[in-house]
Design a protein around this motif. Structure first.
Motif, mmCIF file in Angstrom:
data_model
loop_
_atom_site.group_PDB
_atom_site.id
_atom_site.type_symbol
_atom_site.label_atom_id
_atom_site.label_comp_id
_atom_site.label_asym_id
_atom_site.label_seq_id
_atom_site.Cartn_x
_atom_site.Cartn_y
_atom_site.Cartn_z
ATOM 1 N N TYR A 1 0.713 -0.918 -0.084
ATOM 2 C CA TYR A 1 0.027 0.163 -0.235
ATOM 3 C C TYR A 1 0.994 1.685 -0.137
ATOM 4 N N LEU B 35 -1.330 -6.767 0.291
ATOM 5 C CA LEU B 35 -3.265 -6.005 0.267
ATOM 6 C C LEU B 35 -4.499 -6.501 0.347
ATOM 7 N N THR C 100 -9.318 -1.881 1.307
ATOM 8 C CA THR C 100 -9.751 -0.885 1.088
ATOM 9 C C THR C 100 -10.959 -0.350 1.339
ATOM 10 N N ARG D 2 -4.076 -0.020 -5.028
ATOM 11 C CA ARG D 2 -2.909 0.038 -3.312
ATOM 12 C C ARG D 2 -2.041 1.162 -3.578
#
Length: 432
Positions: free
Chosen positions: A233, A280, A283, A249
């Motif tokens: 990230y 990752l 999000t 990312r």
């Protein structure tokens, strides 16, 4: 592991001459509650913590109170702060020894070892989970000023960046590469890499009027390709519009509050980042509640603007007189933009009359004037021969295509006399 990414707080910002401490305090209170609710392991603040290099005591108090409160409520939370281009790197680092006792890491500048290599060790911050185990490494790279990354005194591989548009971008690129290379050697299997940088990436969308250019000409931007795929990230700061750059990312969290009326129209947020081992996971954008509303009326002709102002309704929380008086710092901000065909000397008075009795704070009144053909042409004039009054008349004629009315000239004469009287008073008793 769960991270919260935010940036561009601009604590202490003066908004058209008005303080915003109440808004920043409300945001930090909300952020702390969000960290607790989401059980975050780390908070990443990607620069522009303050609005100016010499922030007020109140602005600094907001930051330090937040850090202490966060440690009290979440003793395991790691906080990583980097300086942005609005910040003083030295000021950000000054309380670093005390901050480390509160699990807060403040990085304001880069430094170089005696052999000319970047001191990467101090920029690599271990991120631990609630059990104290290191799950990730944060590559905390503060804003890089030209003097830090160009010139003598540092060992940089010159052949790597022949395609860079200038020495400054080449220097930024090399510093990023050195830190990324060092982080790859430092981490152990299963640990993620998280880069945090305050920079301008190619292709990212800037706001209409609010970001301060880092370098005149806008040639400071770097490529997102600088961050290899093994970085899980990339937490970016500087641009106020929340956005990803090419990949999910690589993200700007954006500013948590609108920092200009041009930023009213898009959402403001922080980003929750979940890491699964070295990769990752996902999000999630978390909208930030707006503690003070912002209204932007116009651009439109005056009659339509006045009608829109009349239609504006008060915040229900400010509906009674006691609530209004007690909560003036929460009254909405207002920008009014009026399109004019000719000058209206009492424009502000007419706008303020339309706002009478409303819990609104008029911060900016913009007059949008018509362009007169040939009005931008410049001619040489002799100021001494012309005199102030005639110069005013000529300027008015070029701007509006007609001579100023007698009442306008009378106002000009009165203002000029006031200035002359003030000058006379200031020089009374001065030696010749």
């Amino acid at each position: 592991m769960k991270l919260i990414h935010t940036a561009d707080w601009h604590l202490g910002q003066s908004f058209h001459g008005q303080e915003r401490h109440a808004e920043h305090r409300a945001f930090l209170t909300w952020l702390l509650d969000t960290l607790v609710e989401r059980r975050a392991d780390a908070l990443l603040v990607a620069g522009d913590i303050f609005d100016v290099v010499n922030p007020s005591l109140r602005a600094q108090e907001l930051l330090f109170h937040f850090i202490v409160s966060a440690h009290e409520r979440l003793p395991h939370l790691e906080i990583v702060l980097i300086a942005g281009n609005h910040d003083s790197g030295n000021r950000i680092e000054l309380p670093a020894p005390l901050m480390r006792r509160l699990r807060t890491h403040a990085l304001g500048r880069v430094s170089w070892l005696d052999d000319g290599n970047l001191d990467t060790e101090r920029l690599l911050v271990p991120l631990t989970d609630a059990s104290g185990e290191t799950r990730a490494w944060c590559l905390a790279l503060p804003f890089l000023r030209p003097a830090e990354v160009t010139g003598a005194g540092m060992r940089l591989d010159q052949d790597e960046d022949d395609d860079a548009p200038n020495d400054y971008v080449a220097g930024i690129t090399r510093v990023h590469r050195q830190l990324i290379d060092a982080a790859g050697k430092r981490r152990e299997p299963g640990q993620a890499l998280v880069a945090m940088s305050h920079a301008h990436l190619h292709g990212a969308a800037v706001s209409e009027a609010s970001e301060r250019p880092i370098v005149i000409g806008g040639e400071e931007s770097i490529s997102a390709a600088l961050f290899p795929a093994d970085i899980a990230y990339v937490a970016l700061g500087h641009l106020h519009r929340a956005q990803q750059v090419g990949e999910a990312r690589i993200r700007y969290s954006g500013s948590p509050l609108p920092l200009d009326f041009s930023e009213v129209g898009y959402p403001h947020q922080v980003v929750e980042v979940r890491l699964d081992g070295e990769a990752l996971g996902e999000t999630q954008a978390i909208p930030v509640p707006r503690p003070v509303a912002m209204h932007r009326v116009g651009p439109a002709p005056l009659e339509r603007v006045l009608a829109e102002l009349a239609a504006l309704e008060d915040d229900p929380a400010l509906s009674d007189a006691r609530g209004r008086e007690r909560s003036k710092e929460h009254w909405p901000w207002l920008e009014v933009r009026v399109e004019l065909e000719s000058p209206i000397p009492d424009l502000r008075a007419r706008v303020e009359t339309a706002l009478e009795g409303k819990a609104l704070r008029l911060l900016r009144l913009e007059r949008r004037l018509p362009r007169v053909e040939g009005g931008d042409q410049k001619t040489r004039v002799d100021l001494e021969t012309l005199g102030p009054r005639r110069l005013f008349e000529r300027t008015w004629e070029q701007r509006w295509g007609e001579s100023p009315a007698e009442n306008v000239l009378a106002d000009f004469d009165r203002l000029r006399q006031d200035v002359l009287d003030a000058d006379d008073a200031s020089t009374q008793g001065d030696p010749i």
